[in-house]
Design an enzyme around this catalytic site. Structure first.
Site, PDB file in Angstrom:
ATOM      1  N   GLU A 184       0.838  -1.199  -0.056  1.00 52.96           N
ATOM      2  CA  GLU A 184       0.226  -0.101  -0.156  1.00 52.96           C
ATOM      3  C   GLU A 184       0.911   1.140   0.077  1.00 52.96           C
ATOM      4  O   GLU A 184       0.796   1.861   1.049  1.00 52.96           O
ATOM      5  CB  GLU A 184      -0.826  -0.013   1.236  1.00 52.96           C
ATOM      6  CG  GLU A 184      -2.059  -1.313   1.144  1.00 52.96           C
ATOM      7  CD  GLU A 184      -3.024  -1.074   2.237  1.00 52.96           C
ATOM      8  OE1 GLU A 184      -4.124  -1.730   1.956  1.00 52.96           O
ATOM      9  OE2 GLU A 184      -3.021  -0.482   3.315  1.00 52.96           O
ATOM     10  N   GLU A 376      -5.732  -8.519   0.094  1.00 53.38           N
ATOM     11  CA  GLU A 376      -6.389  -8.156   1.241  1.00 53.38           C
ATOM     12  C   GLU A 376      -7.742  -7.935   0.800  1.00 53.38           C
ATOM     13  O   GLU A 376      -8.020  -7.316  -0.233  1.00 53.38           O
ATOM     14  CB  GLU A 376      -5.716  -6.895   1.745  1.00 53.38           C
ATOM     15  CG  GLU A 376      -4.546  -6.847   2.591  1.00 53.38           C
ATOM     16  CD  GLU A 376      -3.966  -5.923   3.400  1.00 53.38           C
ATOM     17  OE1 GLU A 376      -4.907  -4.920   3.628  1.00 53.38           O
ATOM     18  OE2 GLU A 376      -2.538  -5.482   3.465  1.00 53.38           O
TER      19      GLU A 376
END
Length: 479
Positions: A184, A376
């Protein structure tokens, strides 16, 4: 392939209820994930150095209820129990991260063999159980020593990350098939360097731009190291948020397009399409009032063309409206509440599986030939054990079922998705929010460390075993 979307009649259950979800390709990976700082604890074990999160946690008010990572889920000591749990759930993959500060306590230079020994034992135990390791190199816990050069805002971070990658790869690249370099990048840049809400707690727009760019350069440098090892598949995991306009007005449509550039394309395009998008370069230059000189000649070539897959972290969408730039808002858009009657997680996020379907199809269309791995997907639901000792988390089970159905439909529509990693395996330290949010398929009683498989975990175990998600949300046999 025989899949059915929620609410359709195709493939319905014998009782006439919601459809069975199946039709996943052979070899599809079902997994769950954790990260080192969120679960390991043992911050002073085996020569580990300080990370930026250790220091950030000591700042008053930085983490809810004054929490820190000193204990977490005690997974550094209880790793055998956690591997057994992964195997008991029948998962084919386990995503975990290596703590950079366990391997290189000073960020560069000296390698701490005891840290590498730990991760080697973990990898070997997973392989012995038939579980594919998915190893993340940077899940936000940079060594604090590197802040002397600005952390990710400093260009020296790129060489430091390549050096660290080499140390880990030299020990594990012969056994680990999946490598995630960076987790991320947008969140690192936004929360860590722009808003200061995450470690290292920097609040500077220019530092945010530099940090995001250097994280991507770090991906390229790490990929070059890893590709020297046959069989290593390398990608970055991006936090991707579909951006929808609040209204059909041209201003809101432009706001959604700009937000998509800021959150998604600013990272997707240099990784997968040859360079940073021109429209977002203009937005950044206007916001900063200067050229983007942090992006040097040759940098985009050093980032692109190195991804064997794309990791997709999806939680919800962003609904966008036009807004004037001002203090705290460097770009001409703002996030607004989506409204409507869709379910929400306990974090207030809209549950929207259809947006994940559209995202995966869009990625397959815009970046053809790049395999996808959902790295995720999950939600915060605060269910606790009841009098029977079980955790009846029906909302997480419904969340899981809706997103797996959307995933199946995306695959049927042509998205090359190789696996799904639920976030997370177990409840853990949720960064600045402390221990309150619970994402896990497994409940953790933090004072004792006792793990209890939730009903959602039981349903997921059946999915991993059969490749089919049954329609009835009732608990299936387990164990």
């Amino acid at each position: 392939m025989p899949v059915a979307s929620p609410g359709s009649d195709a493939g319905g259950s014998p009782q006439g209820g919601p459809p069975v979800v199946g039709g996943f390709p052979p070899g599809f990976l079902w997994g769950a994930g954790t990260s080192a700082f969120q679960v390991e604890g043992a911050l002073d074990a085996d020569g580990r150095g300080e990370s930026v999160w250790d220091v950030f946690a000591r700042c008053p008010g930085a983490i809810e209820d004054g929490a820190d990572g000193s204990r977490a889920c005690e997974s550094y000591a209880r790793w055998r129990e956690d591997v057994a749990l992964v195997a008991e759930l029948g998962l084919g993959a386990y995503r975990f991260s290596v703590a950079w500060s366990r391997v290189m306590p000073e960020g560069t230079g000296r390698v701490e063999a005891r840290g590498l020994d730990h991760y080697e034992r973990l990898v070997d135990a997973l392989l012995a159980r038939g579980v594919a390791p998915i190893l993340t190199l940077n899940h936000w816990d940079m060594p604090q020593a590197l802040m002397a050069d600005g952390g990710w805002a400093g260009r020296a971070s790129v060489d430091a990350f390549a050096e660290y990658t080499g140390a880990v790869a030299g020990r594990l690249a012969d056994r680990v098939p999946w490598w995630i370099t960076q987790n991320e990048p947008w969140i690192i840049a936004l929360l860590g360097y722009q808003l200061g809400l995450h470690a290292p707690g920097v609040s500077d727009l220019g530092a945010s731009l530099a940090a995001g760019h250097h994280v991507l350069l770090g991906h390229g440098a790490a990929a070059d190291v890893l590709h020297a090892y046959p069989g290593a598949r390398v990608g970055a995991a991006l936090s991707l948020f579909p951006c929808d306009p609040a209204t059909p007005s041209p201003a809101d449509v432009a706001a959604a397009e700009g937000s998509d550039g800021y959150v998604n394309r600013w990272f997707l395009d240099p990784l997968l399409a040859g360079g940073y998008p021109a429209d977002m370069r203009e937005h950044w230059e206007r916001a900063l009032g200067r050229p983007l000189d942090v992006i040097r000649d040759g940098d985009e070539d050093a980032i692109g063309g190195r991804s064997d897959f794309l990791g997709v972290n999806y939680y919800t969408r962003r609904v966008m409206a036009a807004a004037e730039p001002g203090p705290g808002r460097p770009f001409p858009w703002q996030v607004v509440d989506p409204g409507g009657t869709a379910p929400r997680t306990d974090a207030g996020w809209e549950v929207n599986p259809a947006a994940m379907h559209d995202l995966l199809v869009r990625l397959a269309r815009d970046y053809p030939g790049v395999p996808l791995l959902v790295t995720e997907n999950g939600g915060v639901f605060a269910d606790a054990p009841t009098h029977d000792g079980r955790v009846h988390d029906r909302r997480r089970t419904a969340f899981l079922r809706g997103h797996v159905a959307a995933l199946a439909e995306a695959i049927a529509a042509g998205a090359d998705v190789r696996g799904y990693v639920h976030w997370s395996l177990m409840d853990n330290l949720e960064w600045a929010l402390g221990y309150r949010p619970r994402f896990g398929l497994v409940h953790v009683d933090y004072p004792t460390g006792v793990r209890t498989v939730k009903d959602s975990g039981r349903v997921y175990a059946e999915l991993a075993r059969t490749g089919v998600l049954q329609p009835d949300p009732a608990v299936v046999p387990f164990g």
